[in-house]
Design an enzyme around this catalytic site. Structure first.
Site, PDB file in Angstrom:
ATOM      1  N   ASP A   1      65.889 134.636  -2.089  1.00 53.44           N
ATOM      2  CA  ASP A   1      65.093 134.515  -0.697  1.00 53.44           C
ATOM      3  C   ASP A   1      65.844 133.125  -0.334  1.00 53.44           C
ATOM      4  O   ASP A   1      65.811 132.773   0.848  1.00 53.44           O
ATOM      5  CB  ASP A   1      63.498 134.285  -0.763  1.00 53.44           C
ATOM      6  CG  ASP A   1      63.092 132.981  -1.820  1.00 53.44           C
ATOM      7  OD1 ASP A   1      63.799 132.555  -2.258  1.00 53.44           O
ATOM      8  OD2 ASP A   1      61.995 133.077  -1.831  1.00 53.44           O
ATOM      9  N   SER A   2      66.827 132.418  -1.097  1.00 50.82           N
ATOM     10  CA  SER A   2      67.591 131.331  -0.468  1.00 50.82           C
ATOM     11  C   SER A   2      68.641 131.849   0.502  1.00 50.82           C
ATOM     12  O   SER A   2      69.212 131.050   1.259  1.00 50.82           O
ATOM     13  CB  SER A   2      68.363 130.827  -1.880  1.00 50.82           C
ATOM     14  OG  SER A   2      69.050 131.854  -2.475  1.00 50.82           O
TER      15      SER A   2
ATOM     16  N   ASP B   1      64.495 139.356  -4.863  1.00 49.30           N
ATOM     17  CA  ASP B   1      63.797 138.161  -4.903  1.00 49.30           C
ATOM     18  C   ASP B   1      62.568 138.631  -3.909  1.00 49.30           C
ATOM     19  O   ASP B   1      62.576 138.977  -2.616  1.00 49.30           O
ATOM     20  CB  ASP B   1      64.466 137.107  -4.534  1.00 49.30           C
ATOM     21  CG  ASP B   1      63.790 135.733  -4.986  1.00 49.30           C
ATOM     22  OD1 ASP B   1      62.841 135.798  -5.755  1.00 49.30           O
ATOM     23  OD2 ASP B   1      64.089 134.728  -4.623  1.00 49.30           O
TER      24      ASP B   1
ATOM     25  N   GLU C   1      63.293 126.282 -12.906  1.00 52.27           N
ATOM     26  CA  GLU C   1      63.603 125.510 -12.051  1.00 52.27           C
ATOM     27  C   GLU C   1      63.307 124.225 -12.075  1.00 52.27           C
ATOM     28  O   GLU C   1      62.082 123.854 -11.858  1.00 52.27           O
ATOM     29  CB  GLU C   1      63.644 126.259 -10.671  1.00 52.27           C
ATOM     30  CG  GLU C   1      64.270 125.418  -9.496  1.00 52.27           C
ATOM     31  CD  GLU C   1      64.259 126.191  -8.033  1.00 52.27           C
ATOM     32  OE1 GLU C   1      64.182 127.466  -8.282  1.00 52.27           O
ATOM     33  OE2 GLU C   1      64.755 125.502  -7.199  1.00 52.27           O
TER      34      GLU C   1
END
Ligand code: KIV
Length: 280
Positions: free
Chosen positions: A46-47, A85, A184
């Site tokens: 989704d980046s 994602d 992350e």
């Protein structure tokens, strides 16, 4: 026809102590390149929101955008495991809807697995998707969709209490059947503990060298995105600079009349051209 890597293959790499590679791709050209390089897993992340659509937050993309881009990447991927994602609000509010949306990534977009970020009902939702036979990748530490609740985009798990929570979440996700987990932005010591405790592979982004594998946003490593650059990003090349040079060169040649030349133009044979001129 070549075959894609499987969840078993990815897990075996951990057993054999071989590092796992993962990169993002959201369209045909980049997915082709990443796949041709032999990367193990490709994430339609989704980046996409930030690096392709120019939005401020990953929470601004939904299923429509994600499925559209996952389909494009799927057309290119031959050998990598392709992961979709799950976007914000596609899995948090209702677990049945979460399963339906996860299935769309598999059935409509051709993905082999889905990823979802940690949230308070994550375990229940994960279990339901796994039971529907859809491989799930977990994501703990800094989870961008809920970054505001975590105090913004900053390293997570820096004190013992919050580190303990991340370790617990990771263990619980493994118990619920995730095949792998993204860590992350956490201290490398915490990533080492998690990697040592879990039997499933850990994939780090800003989580140090002890993870079983590493993921980066491809636009960051290629130098195609400069709006922000976290410490963990290593830029391996500068495609922005070389692209800019190419584009400026095109403009110059068009303006001075040297493009297109005969090598890049079509011509008619002289007889037909004469007929055309006579006949008008
Ligand atoms: O959306 C994304 O690119 C991600 C990776 C950074 C793990 O979630």
């Amino acid at each position: 026809m070549s075959e894609r890597k499987t969840v078993d293959y990815i897990q075996k790499k951990k057993e054999e102590g071989r590092k796992i590679t993962m990169l993002t791709a959201y369209d045909y050209p980049l997915a082709s390149l990443v796949d041709a390089a032999g990367v193990d897993m490709i994430l339609v992340g989704d980046s996409l929101a930030n690096v392709v659509l120019g939005l401020d937050s990953t929470t601004e993309v939904g299923m429509v955008e994600m499925i559209h881009h996952a389909k494009a990447a799927n057309r290119a991927v031959k050998q990598a495991l392709l992961i979709g994602d799950m976007p914000f609000e596609s899995y948090q509010s209702d677990s049945d809807r979460a399963v339906d949306n996860a299935r769309r990534f598999i059935d409509e977009a051709g993905c082999n697995a889905v990823k979802l970020e940690w949230f308070d009902r994550c375990l229940e939702v994960t279990e339901k998707i796994v039971k529907a036979d859809i491989p799930v990748m977990g994501h703990v530490g800094l989870t961008p969709q809920t970054a505001e609740q975590l105090g913004g985009f900053k390293v997570q798990g820096k004190d013992a209490d919050s580190a303990r929570k991340i370790i617990e979440y990771s263990r619980a996700l493994q118990e619920r059947g995730v095949f792998s987990i993204v860590l992350e932005c956490i201290p490398s010591q915490i990533a080492a503990i998690i990697t040592g405790q879990l039997t499933i592979p850990t994939i780090g982004i800003g989580a140090g060298e002890h993870c079983d594998g590493q993921v980066l946003v491809t636009h960051d490593l290629l130098g195609l995105f400069d709006r922000f650059k976290p410490k963990f990003v290593k830029q391996y090349t500068d495609l922005s600079a070389s692209s800019l040079e190419g584009i400026k060169h095109f403009c110059k040649e068009v303006e001075e009349g040297t493009f297109p030349d005969h090598l890049h133009s079509y011509s008619m044979n002289s007889g037909e051209l004469a007929n055309l001129k006579v006949g008008k």
